[in-house]
Motif scaffolding. Sequence first.
Motif, PDB file in Angstrom:
ATOM      1  N   LEU A 383       0.752  -1.578   0.382  1.00 12.42           N
ATOM      2  CA  LEU A 383      -0.213   0.018   0.038  1.00 12.42           C
ATOM      3  C   LEU A 383       1.030   1.053   0.262  1.00 12.42           C
ATOM      4  O   LEU A 383       1.586   1.471   0.841  1.00 12.42           O
ATOM      5  CB  LEU A 383      -0.587   0.105   1.308  1.00 12.42           C
ATOM      6  CG  LEU A 383      -2.350  -0.707   1.230  1.00 12.42           C
ATOM      7  CD1 LEU A 383      -2.199  -2.838   1.201  1.00 12.42           C
ATOM      8  CD2 LEU A 383      -2.745  -0.582   3.004  1.00 12.42           C
ATOM      9  N   GLY A 384       0.662   2.090  -1.182  1.00  7.74           N
ATOM     10  CA  GLY A 384       1.552   3.922  -0.703  1.00  7.74           C
ATOM     11  C   GLY A 384       0.481   4.238   0.710  1.00  7.74           C
ATOM     12  O   GLY A 384      -0.322   4.502   0.984  1.00  7.74           O
ATOM     13  N   ALA A 385       1.142   4.948  -0.181  1.00  2.00           N
ATOM     14  CA  ALA A 385       0.572   6.388   1.079  1.00  2.00           C
ATOM     15  C   ALA A 385      -0.155   6.870   1.517  1.00  2.00           C
ATOM     16  O   ALA A 385      -0.879   6.774  -0.002  1.00  2.00           O
ATOM     17  CB  ALA A 385       2.202   7.455   1.240  1.00  2.00           C
ATOM     18  N   GLY A 386      -0.967   6.908   2.549  1.00  4.95           N
ATOM     19  CA  GLY A 386      -2.603   7.467   2.044  1.00  4.95           C
ATOM     20  C   GLY A 386      -3.187   6.693   2.225  1.00  4.95           C
ATOM     21  O   GLY A 386      -4.746   7.440   1.635  1.00  4.95           O
ATOM     22  N   VAL A 387      -2.893   5.635   2.147  1.00  2.39           N
ATOM     23  CA  VAL A 387      -4.140   4.427   1.150  1.00  2.39           C
ATOM     24  C   VAL A 387      -6.048   4.348   2.223  1.00  2.39           C
ATOM     25  O   VAL A 387      -4.757   4.029   3.905  1.00  2.39           O
ATOM     26  CB  VAL A 387      -3.806   3.037   0.947  1.00  2.39           C
ATOM     27  CG1 VAL A 387      -4.393   1.882   0.469  1.00  2.39           C
ATOM     28  CG2 VAL A 387      -3.116   3.610  -0.758  1.00  2.39           C
ATOM     29  N   VAL A 388      -6.238   4.087   1.947  1.00  2.00           N
ATOM     30  CA  VAL A 388      -7.593   3.818   2.666  1.00  2.00           C
ATOM     31  C   VAL A 388      -8.467   3.094   2.711  1.00  2.00           C
ATOM     32  O   VAL A 388      -8.920   2.355   1.356  1.00  2.00           O
ATOM     33  CB  VAL A 388      -8.634   5.020   3.045  1.00  2.00           C
ATOM     34  CG1 VAL A 388      -9.684   4.873   3.648  1.00  2.00           C
ATOM     35  CG2 VAL A 388      -7.948   6.338   3.258  1.00  2.00           C
ATOM     36  N   VAL A 389      -8.212   1.603   2.857  1.00  3.16           N
ATOM     37  CA  VAL A 389      -9.071   0.480   3.158  1.00  3.16           C
ATOM     38  C   VAL A 389     -10.352   0.372   3.955  1.00  3.16           C
ATOM     39  O   VAL A 389     -10.269   0.423   5.458  1.00  3.16           O
ATOM     40  CB  VAL A 389      -7.864  -0.504   2.958  1.00  3.16           C
ATOM     41  CG1 VAL A 389      -9.129  -1.875   3.684  1.00  3.16           C
ATOM     42  CG2 VAL A 389      -7.094  -0.763   2.502  1.00  3.16           C
ATOM     43  N   ALA A 390     -11.415   0.926   4.018  1.00  4.98           N
ATOM     44  CA  ALA A 390     -12.105   1.670   4.775  1.00  4.98           C
ATOM     45  C   ALA A 390     -13.330  -0.057   5.737  1.00  4.98           C
ATOM     46  O   ALA A 390     -12.882  -1.007   4.982  1.00  4.98           O
ATOM     47  CB  ALA A 390     -13.367   1.432   3.264  1.00  4.98           C
ATOM     48  N   PRO A 391     -14.357   0.369   6.178  1.00  2.00           N
ATOM     49  CA  PRO A 391     -14.566  -0.838   7.277  1.00  2.00           C
ATOM     50  C   PRO A 391     -14.693  -1.792   6.217  1.00  2.00           C
ATOM     51  O   PRO A 391     -16.258  -1.533   5.234  1.00  2.00           O
ATOM     52  CB  PRO A 391     -16.199  -0.091   7.829  1.00  2.00           C
ATOM     53  CG  PRO A 391     -15.054   1.365   8.148  1.00  2.00           C
ATOM     54  CD  PRO A 391     -14.690   1.474   6.648  1.00  2.00           C
ATOM     55  N   GLY A 392     -14.300  -3.464   6.662  1.00  2.00           N
ATOM     56  CA  GLY A 392     -15.672  -4.322   5.823  1.00  2.00           C
ATOM     57  C   GLY A 392     -14.981  -4.820   4.518  1.00  2.00           C
ATOM     58  O   GLY A 392     -15.122  -5.913   3.976  1.00  2.00           O
ATOM     59  N   ALA A 393     -13.962  -3.633   4.043  1.00  2.00           N
ATOM     60  CA  ALA A 393     -13.161  -4.192   3.328  1.00  2.00           C
ATOM     61  C   ALA A 393     -12.213  -4.732   2.219  1.00  2.00           C
ATOM     62  O   ALA A 393     -11.858  -5.708   3.421  1.00  2.00           O
ATOM     63  CB  ALA A 393     -13.057  -2.896   1.709  1.00  2.00           C
ATOM     64  N   ALA A 394     -12.060  -6.182   1.218  1.00  2.00           N
ATOM     65  CA  ALA A 394     -10.483  -6.419   1.431  1.00  2.00           C
ATOM     66  C   ALA A 394      -9.927  -6.357   0.225  1.00  2.00           C
ATOM     67  O   ALA A 394     -10.220  -5.756  -0.921  1.00  2.00           O
ATOM     68  CB  ALA A 394     -11.359  -7.724   1.676  1.00  2.00           C
ATOM     69  N   ALA A 395      -8.665  -6.455   0.337  1.00  4.23           N
ATOM     70  CA  ALA A 395      -7.668  -5.808  -0.014  1.00  4.23           C
ATOM     71  C   ALA A 395      -6.513  -7.353  -0.105  1.00  4.23           C
ATOM     72  O   ALA A 395      -5.541  -7.639   0.255  1.00  4.23           O
ATOM     73  CB  ALA A 395      -6.090  -4.850   0.071  1.00  4.23           C
ATOM     74  N   PRO A 396      -7.021  -8.390  -1.266  1.00  2.00           N
ATOM     75  CA  PRO A 396      -6.537  -9.802  -1.161  1.00  2.00           C
ATOM     76  C   PRO A 396      -5.230  -9.931  -1.561  1.00  2.00           C
ATOM     77  O   PRO A 396      -4.714  -8.556  -2.103  1.00  2.00           O
ATOM     78  CB  PRO A 396      -7.473 -10.512  -2.200  1.00  2.00           C
ATOM     79  CG  PRO A 396      -8.248  -9.326  -2.909  1.00  2.00           C
ATOM     80  CD  PRO A 396      -7.565  -8.294  -2.298  1.00  2.00           C
ATOM     81  N   ARG A 397      -4.440 -11.475  -1.466  1.00  5.12           N
ATOM     82  CA  ARG A 397      -3.151 -11.049  -1.935  1.00  5.12           C
ATOM     83  C   ARG A 397      -2.735 -10.935  -3.235  1.00  5.12           C
ATOM     84  O   ARG A 397      -3.754 -10.753  -4.091  1.00  5.12           O
ATOM     85  CB  ARG A 397      -2.557 -13.062  -1.799  1.00  5.12           C
ATOM     86  CG  ARG A 397      -3.702 -13.623  -2.830  1.00  5.12           C
ATOM     87  CD  ARG A 397      -2.902 -14.485  -2.545  1.00  5.12           C
ATOM     88  NE  ARG A 397      -3.608 -16.306  -3.675  1.00  5.12           N
ATOM     89  CZ  ARG A 397      -2.487 -16.938  -4.121  1.00  5.12           C
ATOM     90  NH1 ARG A 397      -1.481 -17.346  -4.319  1.00  5.12           N
ATOM     91  NH2 ARG A 397      -3.411 -17.203  -4.998  1.00  5.12           N
ATOM     92  N   GLY A 398      -1.531 -10.014  -3.527  1.00  7.75           N
ATOM     93  CA  GLY A 398      -0.610  -9.588  -4.174  1.00  7.75           C
ATOM     94  C   GLY A 398      -1.278  -7.698  -5.039  1.00  7.75           C
ATOM     95  O   GLY A 398      -0.955  -7.467  -5.821  1.00  7.75           O
ATOM     96  N   CYS A 399      -1.837  -7.585  -3.968  1.00 11.43           N
ATOM     97  CA  CYS A 399      -2.272  -6.584  -4.543  1.00 11.43           C
ATOM     98  C   CYS A 399      -1.847  -5.101  -4.326  1.00 11.43           C
ATOM     99  O   CYS A 399      -0.625  -4.958  -3.039  1.00 11.43           O
ATOM    100  CB  CYS A 399      -4.111  -5.620  -3.801  1.00 11.43           C
ATOM    101  SG  CYS A 399      -5.416  -7.260  -4.395  1.00 11.43           S
ATOM    102  N   VAL A 400      -0.798  -4.233  -5.482  1.00  9.16           N
ATOM    103  CA  VAL A 400      -0.614  -3.190  -5.458  1.00  9.16           C
ATOM    104  C   VAL A 400      -1.533  -1.862  -5.191  1.00  9.16           C
ATOM    105  O   VAL A 400      -2.196  -1.017  -6.412  1.00  9.16           O
ATOM    106  CB  VAL A 400       0.450  -3.303  -6.728  1.00  9.16           C
ATOM    107  CG1 VAL A 400       1.582  -1.991  -6.112  1.00  9.16           C
ATOM    108  CG2 VAL A 400       1.318  -4.006  -5.963  1.00  9.16           C
ATOM    109  N   LEU A 401      -1.768  -1.338  -4.474  1.00  6.59           N
ATOM    110  CA  LEU A 401      -2.417   0.367  -4.381  1.00  6.59           C
ATOM    111  C   LEU A 401      -1.864   1.695  -4.170  1.00  6.59           C
ATOM    112  O   LEU A 401      -0.918   1.371  -3.209  1.00  6.59           O
ATOM    113  CB  LEU A 401      -3.326   0.115  -3.084  1.00  6.59           C
ATOM    114  CG  LEU A 401      -4.128  -1.272  -2.563  1.00  6.59           C
ATOM    115  CD1 LEU A 401      -5.289  -1.433  -1.570  1.00  6.59           C
ATOM    116  CD2 LEU A 401      -4.614  -1.821  -4.263  1.00  6.59           C
ATOM    117  N   ALA A 402      -2.036   2.659  -5.609  1.00  5.98           N
ATOM    118  CA  ALA A 402      -1.030   3.510  -4.742  1.00  5.98           C
ATOM    119  C   ALA A 402      -1.875   4.116  -3.978  1.00  5.98           C
ATOM    120  O   ALA A 402      -2.529   4.053  -3.584  1.00  5.98           O
ATOM    121  CB  ALA A 402      -1.326   3.900  -6.576  1.00  5.98           C
ATOM    122  N   GLU A 403      -0.530   5.798  -3.798  1.00  4.80           N
ATOM    123  CA  GLU A 403      -0.991   6.033  -2.941  1.00  4.80           C
ATOM    124  C   GLU A 403      -2.473   7.032  -3.939  1.00  4.80           C
ATOM    125  O   GLU A 403      -2.489   7.456  -3.982  1.00  4.80           O
ATOM    126  CB  GLU A 403       0.084   7.363  -2.981  1.00  4.80           C
ATOM    127  CG  GLU A 403       1.492   7.255  -3.154  1.00  4.80           C
ATOM    128  CD  GLU A 403       2.712   6.913  -4.171  1.00  4.80           C
ATOM    129  OE1 GLU A 403       1.496   6.184  -5.256  1.00  4.80           O
ATOM    130  OE2 GLU A 403       3.647   6.839  -4.088  1.00  4.80           O
TER     131      GLU A 403
END
Length: 565
Positions: A383-403
């Motif tokens: 996860l890059g800086a400032g990423v938000v994963v909201a309540p109940g959300a899921a970022a499963p394996r292998g994900c790359v999330l930009a700032e």
Amino acid sequence: MAPRVVEKREQILQAVILAHDGDGAFRPLKAPAALVDVCGRPALEHALRFVARAGAGEVVIACAPDEATGIQEAVAAAPLSGRDGRPVAVTTLPLAGCESEGDFLRELDQRGAVASDPFILVRGDVVANVSGLDAVVAEHVRRKKKDDADATMTVCLAEAGPRARRLQPLAHDDLLVSLDAKNRVLGWYGGGNARDRAAADLGFVADETYGDAEGLALRSDLIDCHVDVCSLELLFRYSENFDYQASRGHFVPSEVGNAELGQRVYAHVLGATGGRGARVHDPRVLDAVARDVAGGWFAPLTPAAREVRPGVFVGAGVSAPRTAKVSAPAVLGRGSVLAEGAVVDQSFLGEGCRLGEGAVVRGSHVGRGCVVGAGATVDRCLLGAGVVVAPGAAAPRGCVLAEGVVVAKAASLPEFSRVSADSTDEALVGAGGVGCLWQGDDDGFDDDDDGDDAAAVDLMLVFAYVYTKKMLEIDADSPLPPGALDGLSPPFDGERELAEDREVDGLTPTSADYVRGCVSVSWHRTTVAGRYFRVREIADGRIYTARSTPDLEAAKRTKQLFVGL
């Protein structure tokens, strides 16, 4: 009159850090690889601390202009002192128009930015703890003065134990080095990606003039620390030869393969207690390096936090209740807040991160200021800086999330998604979210100099061709979800890309060879310039190209390197 006494000033050892992000393995993150967080510090800070411990009094950081601001901020945030306690001067040089390692070195030579002879050369994403590098520098100077005036480079190699092999990308070949009794490098193959292999093969020693070398040994048990001690002749050599774009892909194999006129390269082999080093090539290597740093394998290099129990490091101002569970190896960045029941399992949190009640972060690297809401899960992600994963959300394996990406409440991303914040696809990130599936940059593929229109192939179309639905069913690690193969326009032109040339004996074209986690697409083409064999490889989210000379034998060697493994 008494003779005038001329005071001889001691030369200040310089270090050159190439901080440009030429590989883009962490895209769509905006931060270059040199600024990716490794156990609470940017990789560049680890590199700076390393060269300062080695005795460098001045550091020159070469980077692209669009990377300069972030690099200067990182340098200013961590003032550097040498072994004697004196400040180390750090100069950041934004160099426009440079795209490769060779371009940056040629520009540094033209500007006269490097004065010390020798100097230390590392990349900005190197994490290393090579013991006694000052002694390596001294030996390089002695060797050049007394034994070999053509000694231009000393590369640091480490004996590769079972842990050390984790510090190189899967897409890279194992390093094969030929050394004589004095550790002069007589042959160099591997240790690089698709763009490097053809050049490395052509440069590997096959010259009978080395046949009588004393104590000749072929070593396959070494890994490259990417830490070099170089004489100024290296810069001159790059300026003379514009074909040199990469040290390991071009300079080293070409020079050591030229027995008569090439510059000499020597190796310093680190033993079991001599330290180690690695470039943070991609997310997988980042995870391996971070785990080893937290485990003490890179000591005295440590995370930017206090160790509260073996393998668990906690920064200042961290708030974590008793019900929160933290499992080693783990780093909680300064000012991070964990709510009741939050779980941090073998993960690394940057400064100011916040985890909600029951949030789970497992096997992940979380940038500064990220928020993981109550009940949300982040599993083996970057996860890059400032990423938000909201309540109940899921970022499963292998994900790359930009700032700046926001995964909305209860949304679930597909595995191995690379999500950019440049635009929004609510079907992906949920209602109210921010982000879309990253599809690569326009410069992900290097067009040929001959202006061949067939070289301009869209990244997604190539992915769609080589990762067929059948592959997706049998390979859980495929980087694309099945839906990404549908509705592509225009369709991939397989006949154009894989046209068979029956005149080339022994070279059967193949559409997709699955080799060490990458897909190589190969074909032949007959032009007025002659036949040549081209290979495309997908690695770390990019397409690389290698083209042989218009020579049949070179084409055969290239094919053996890519699809004959």
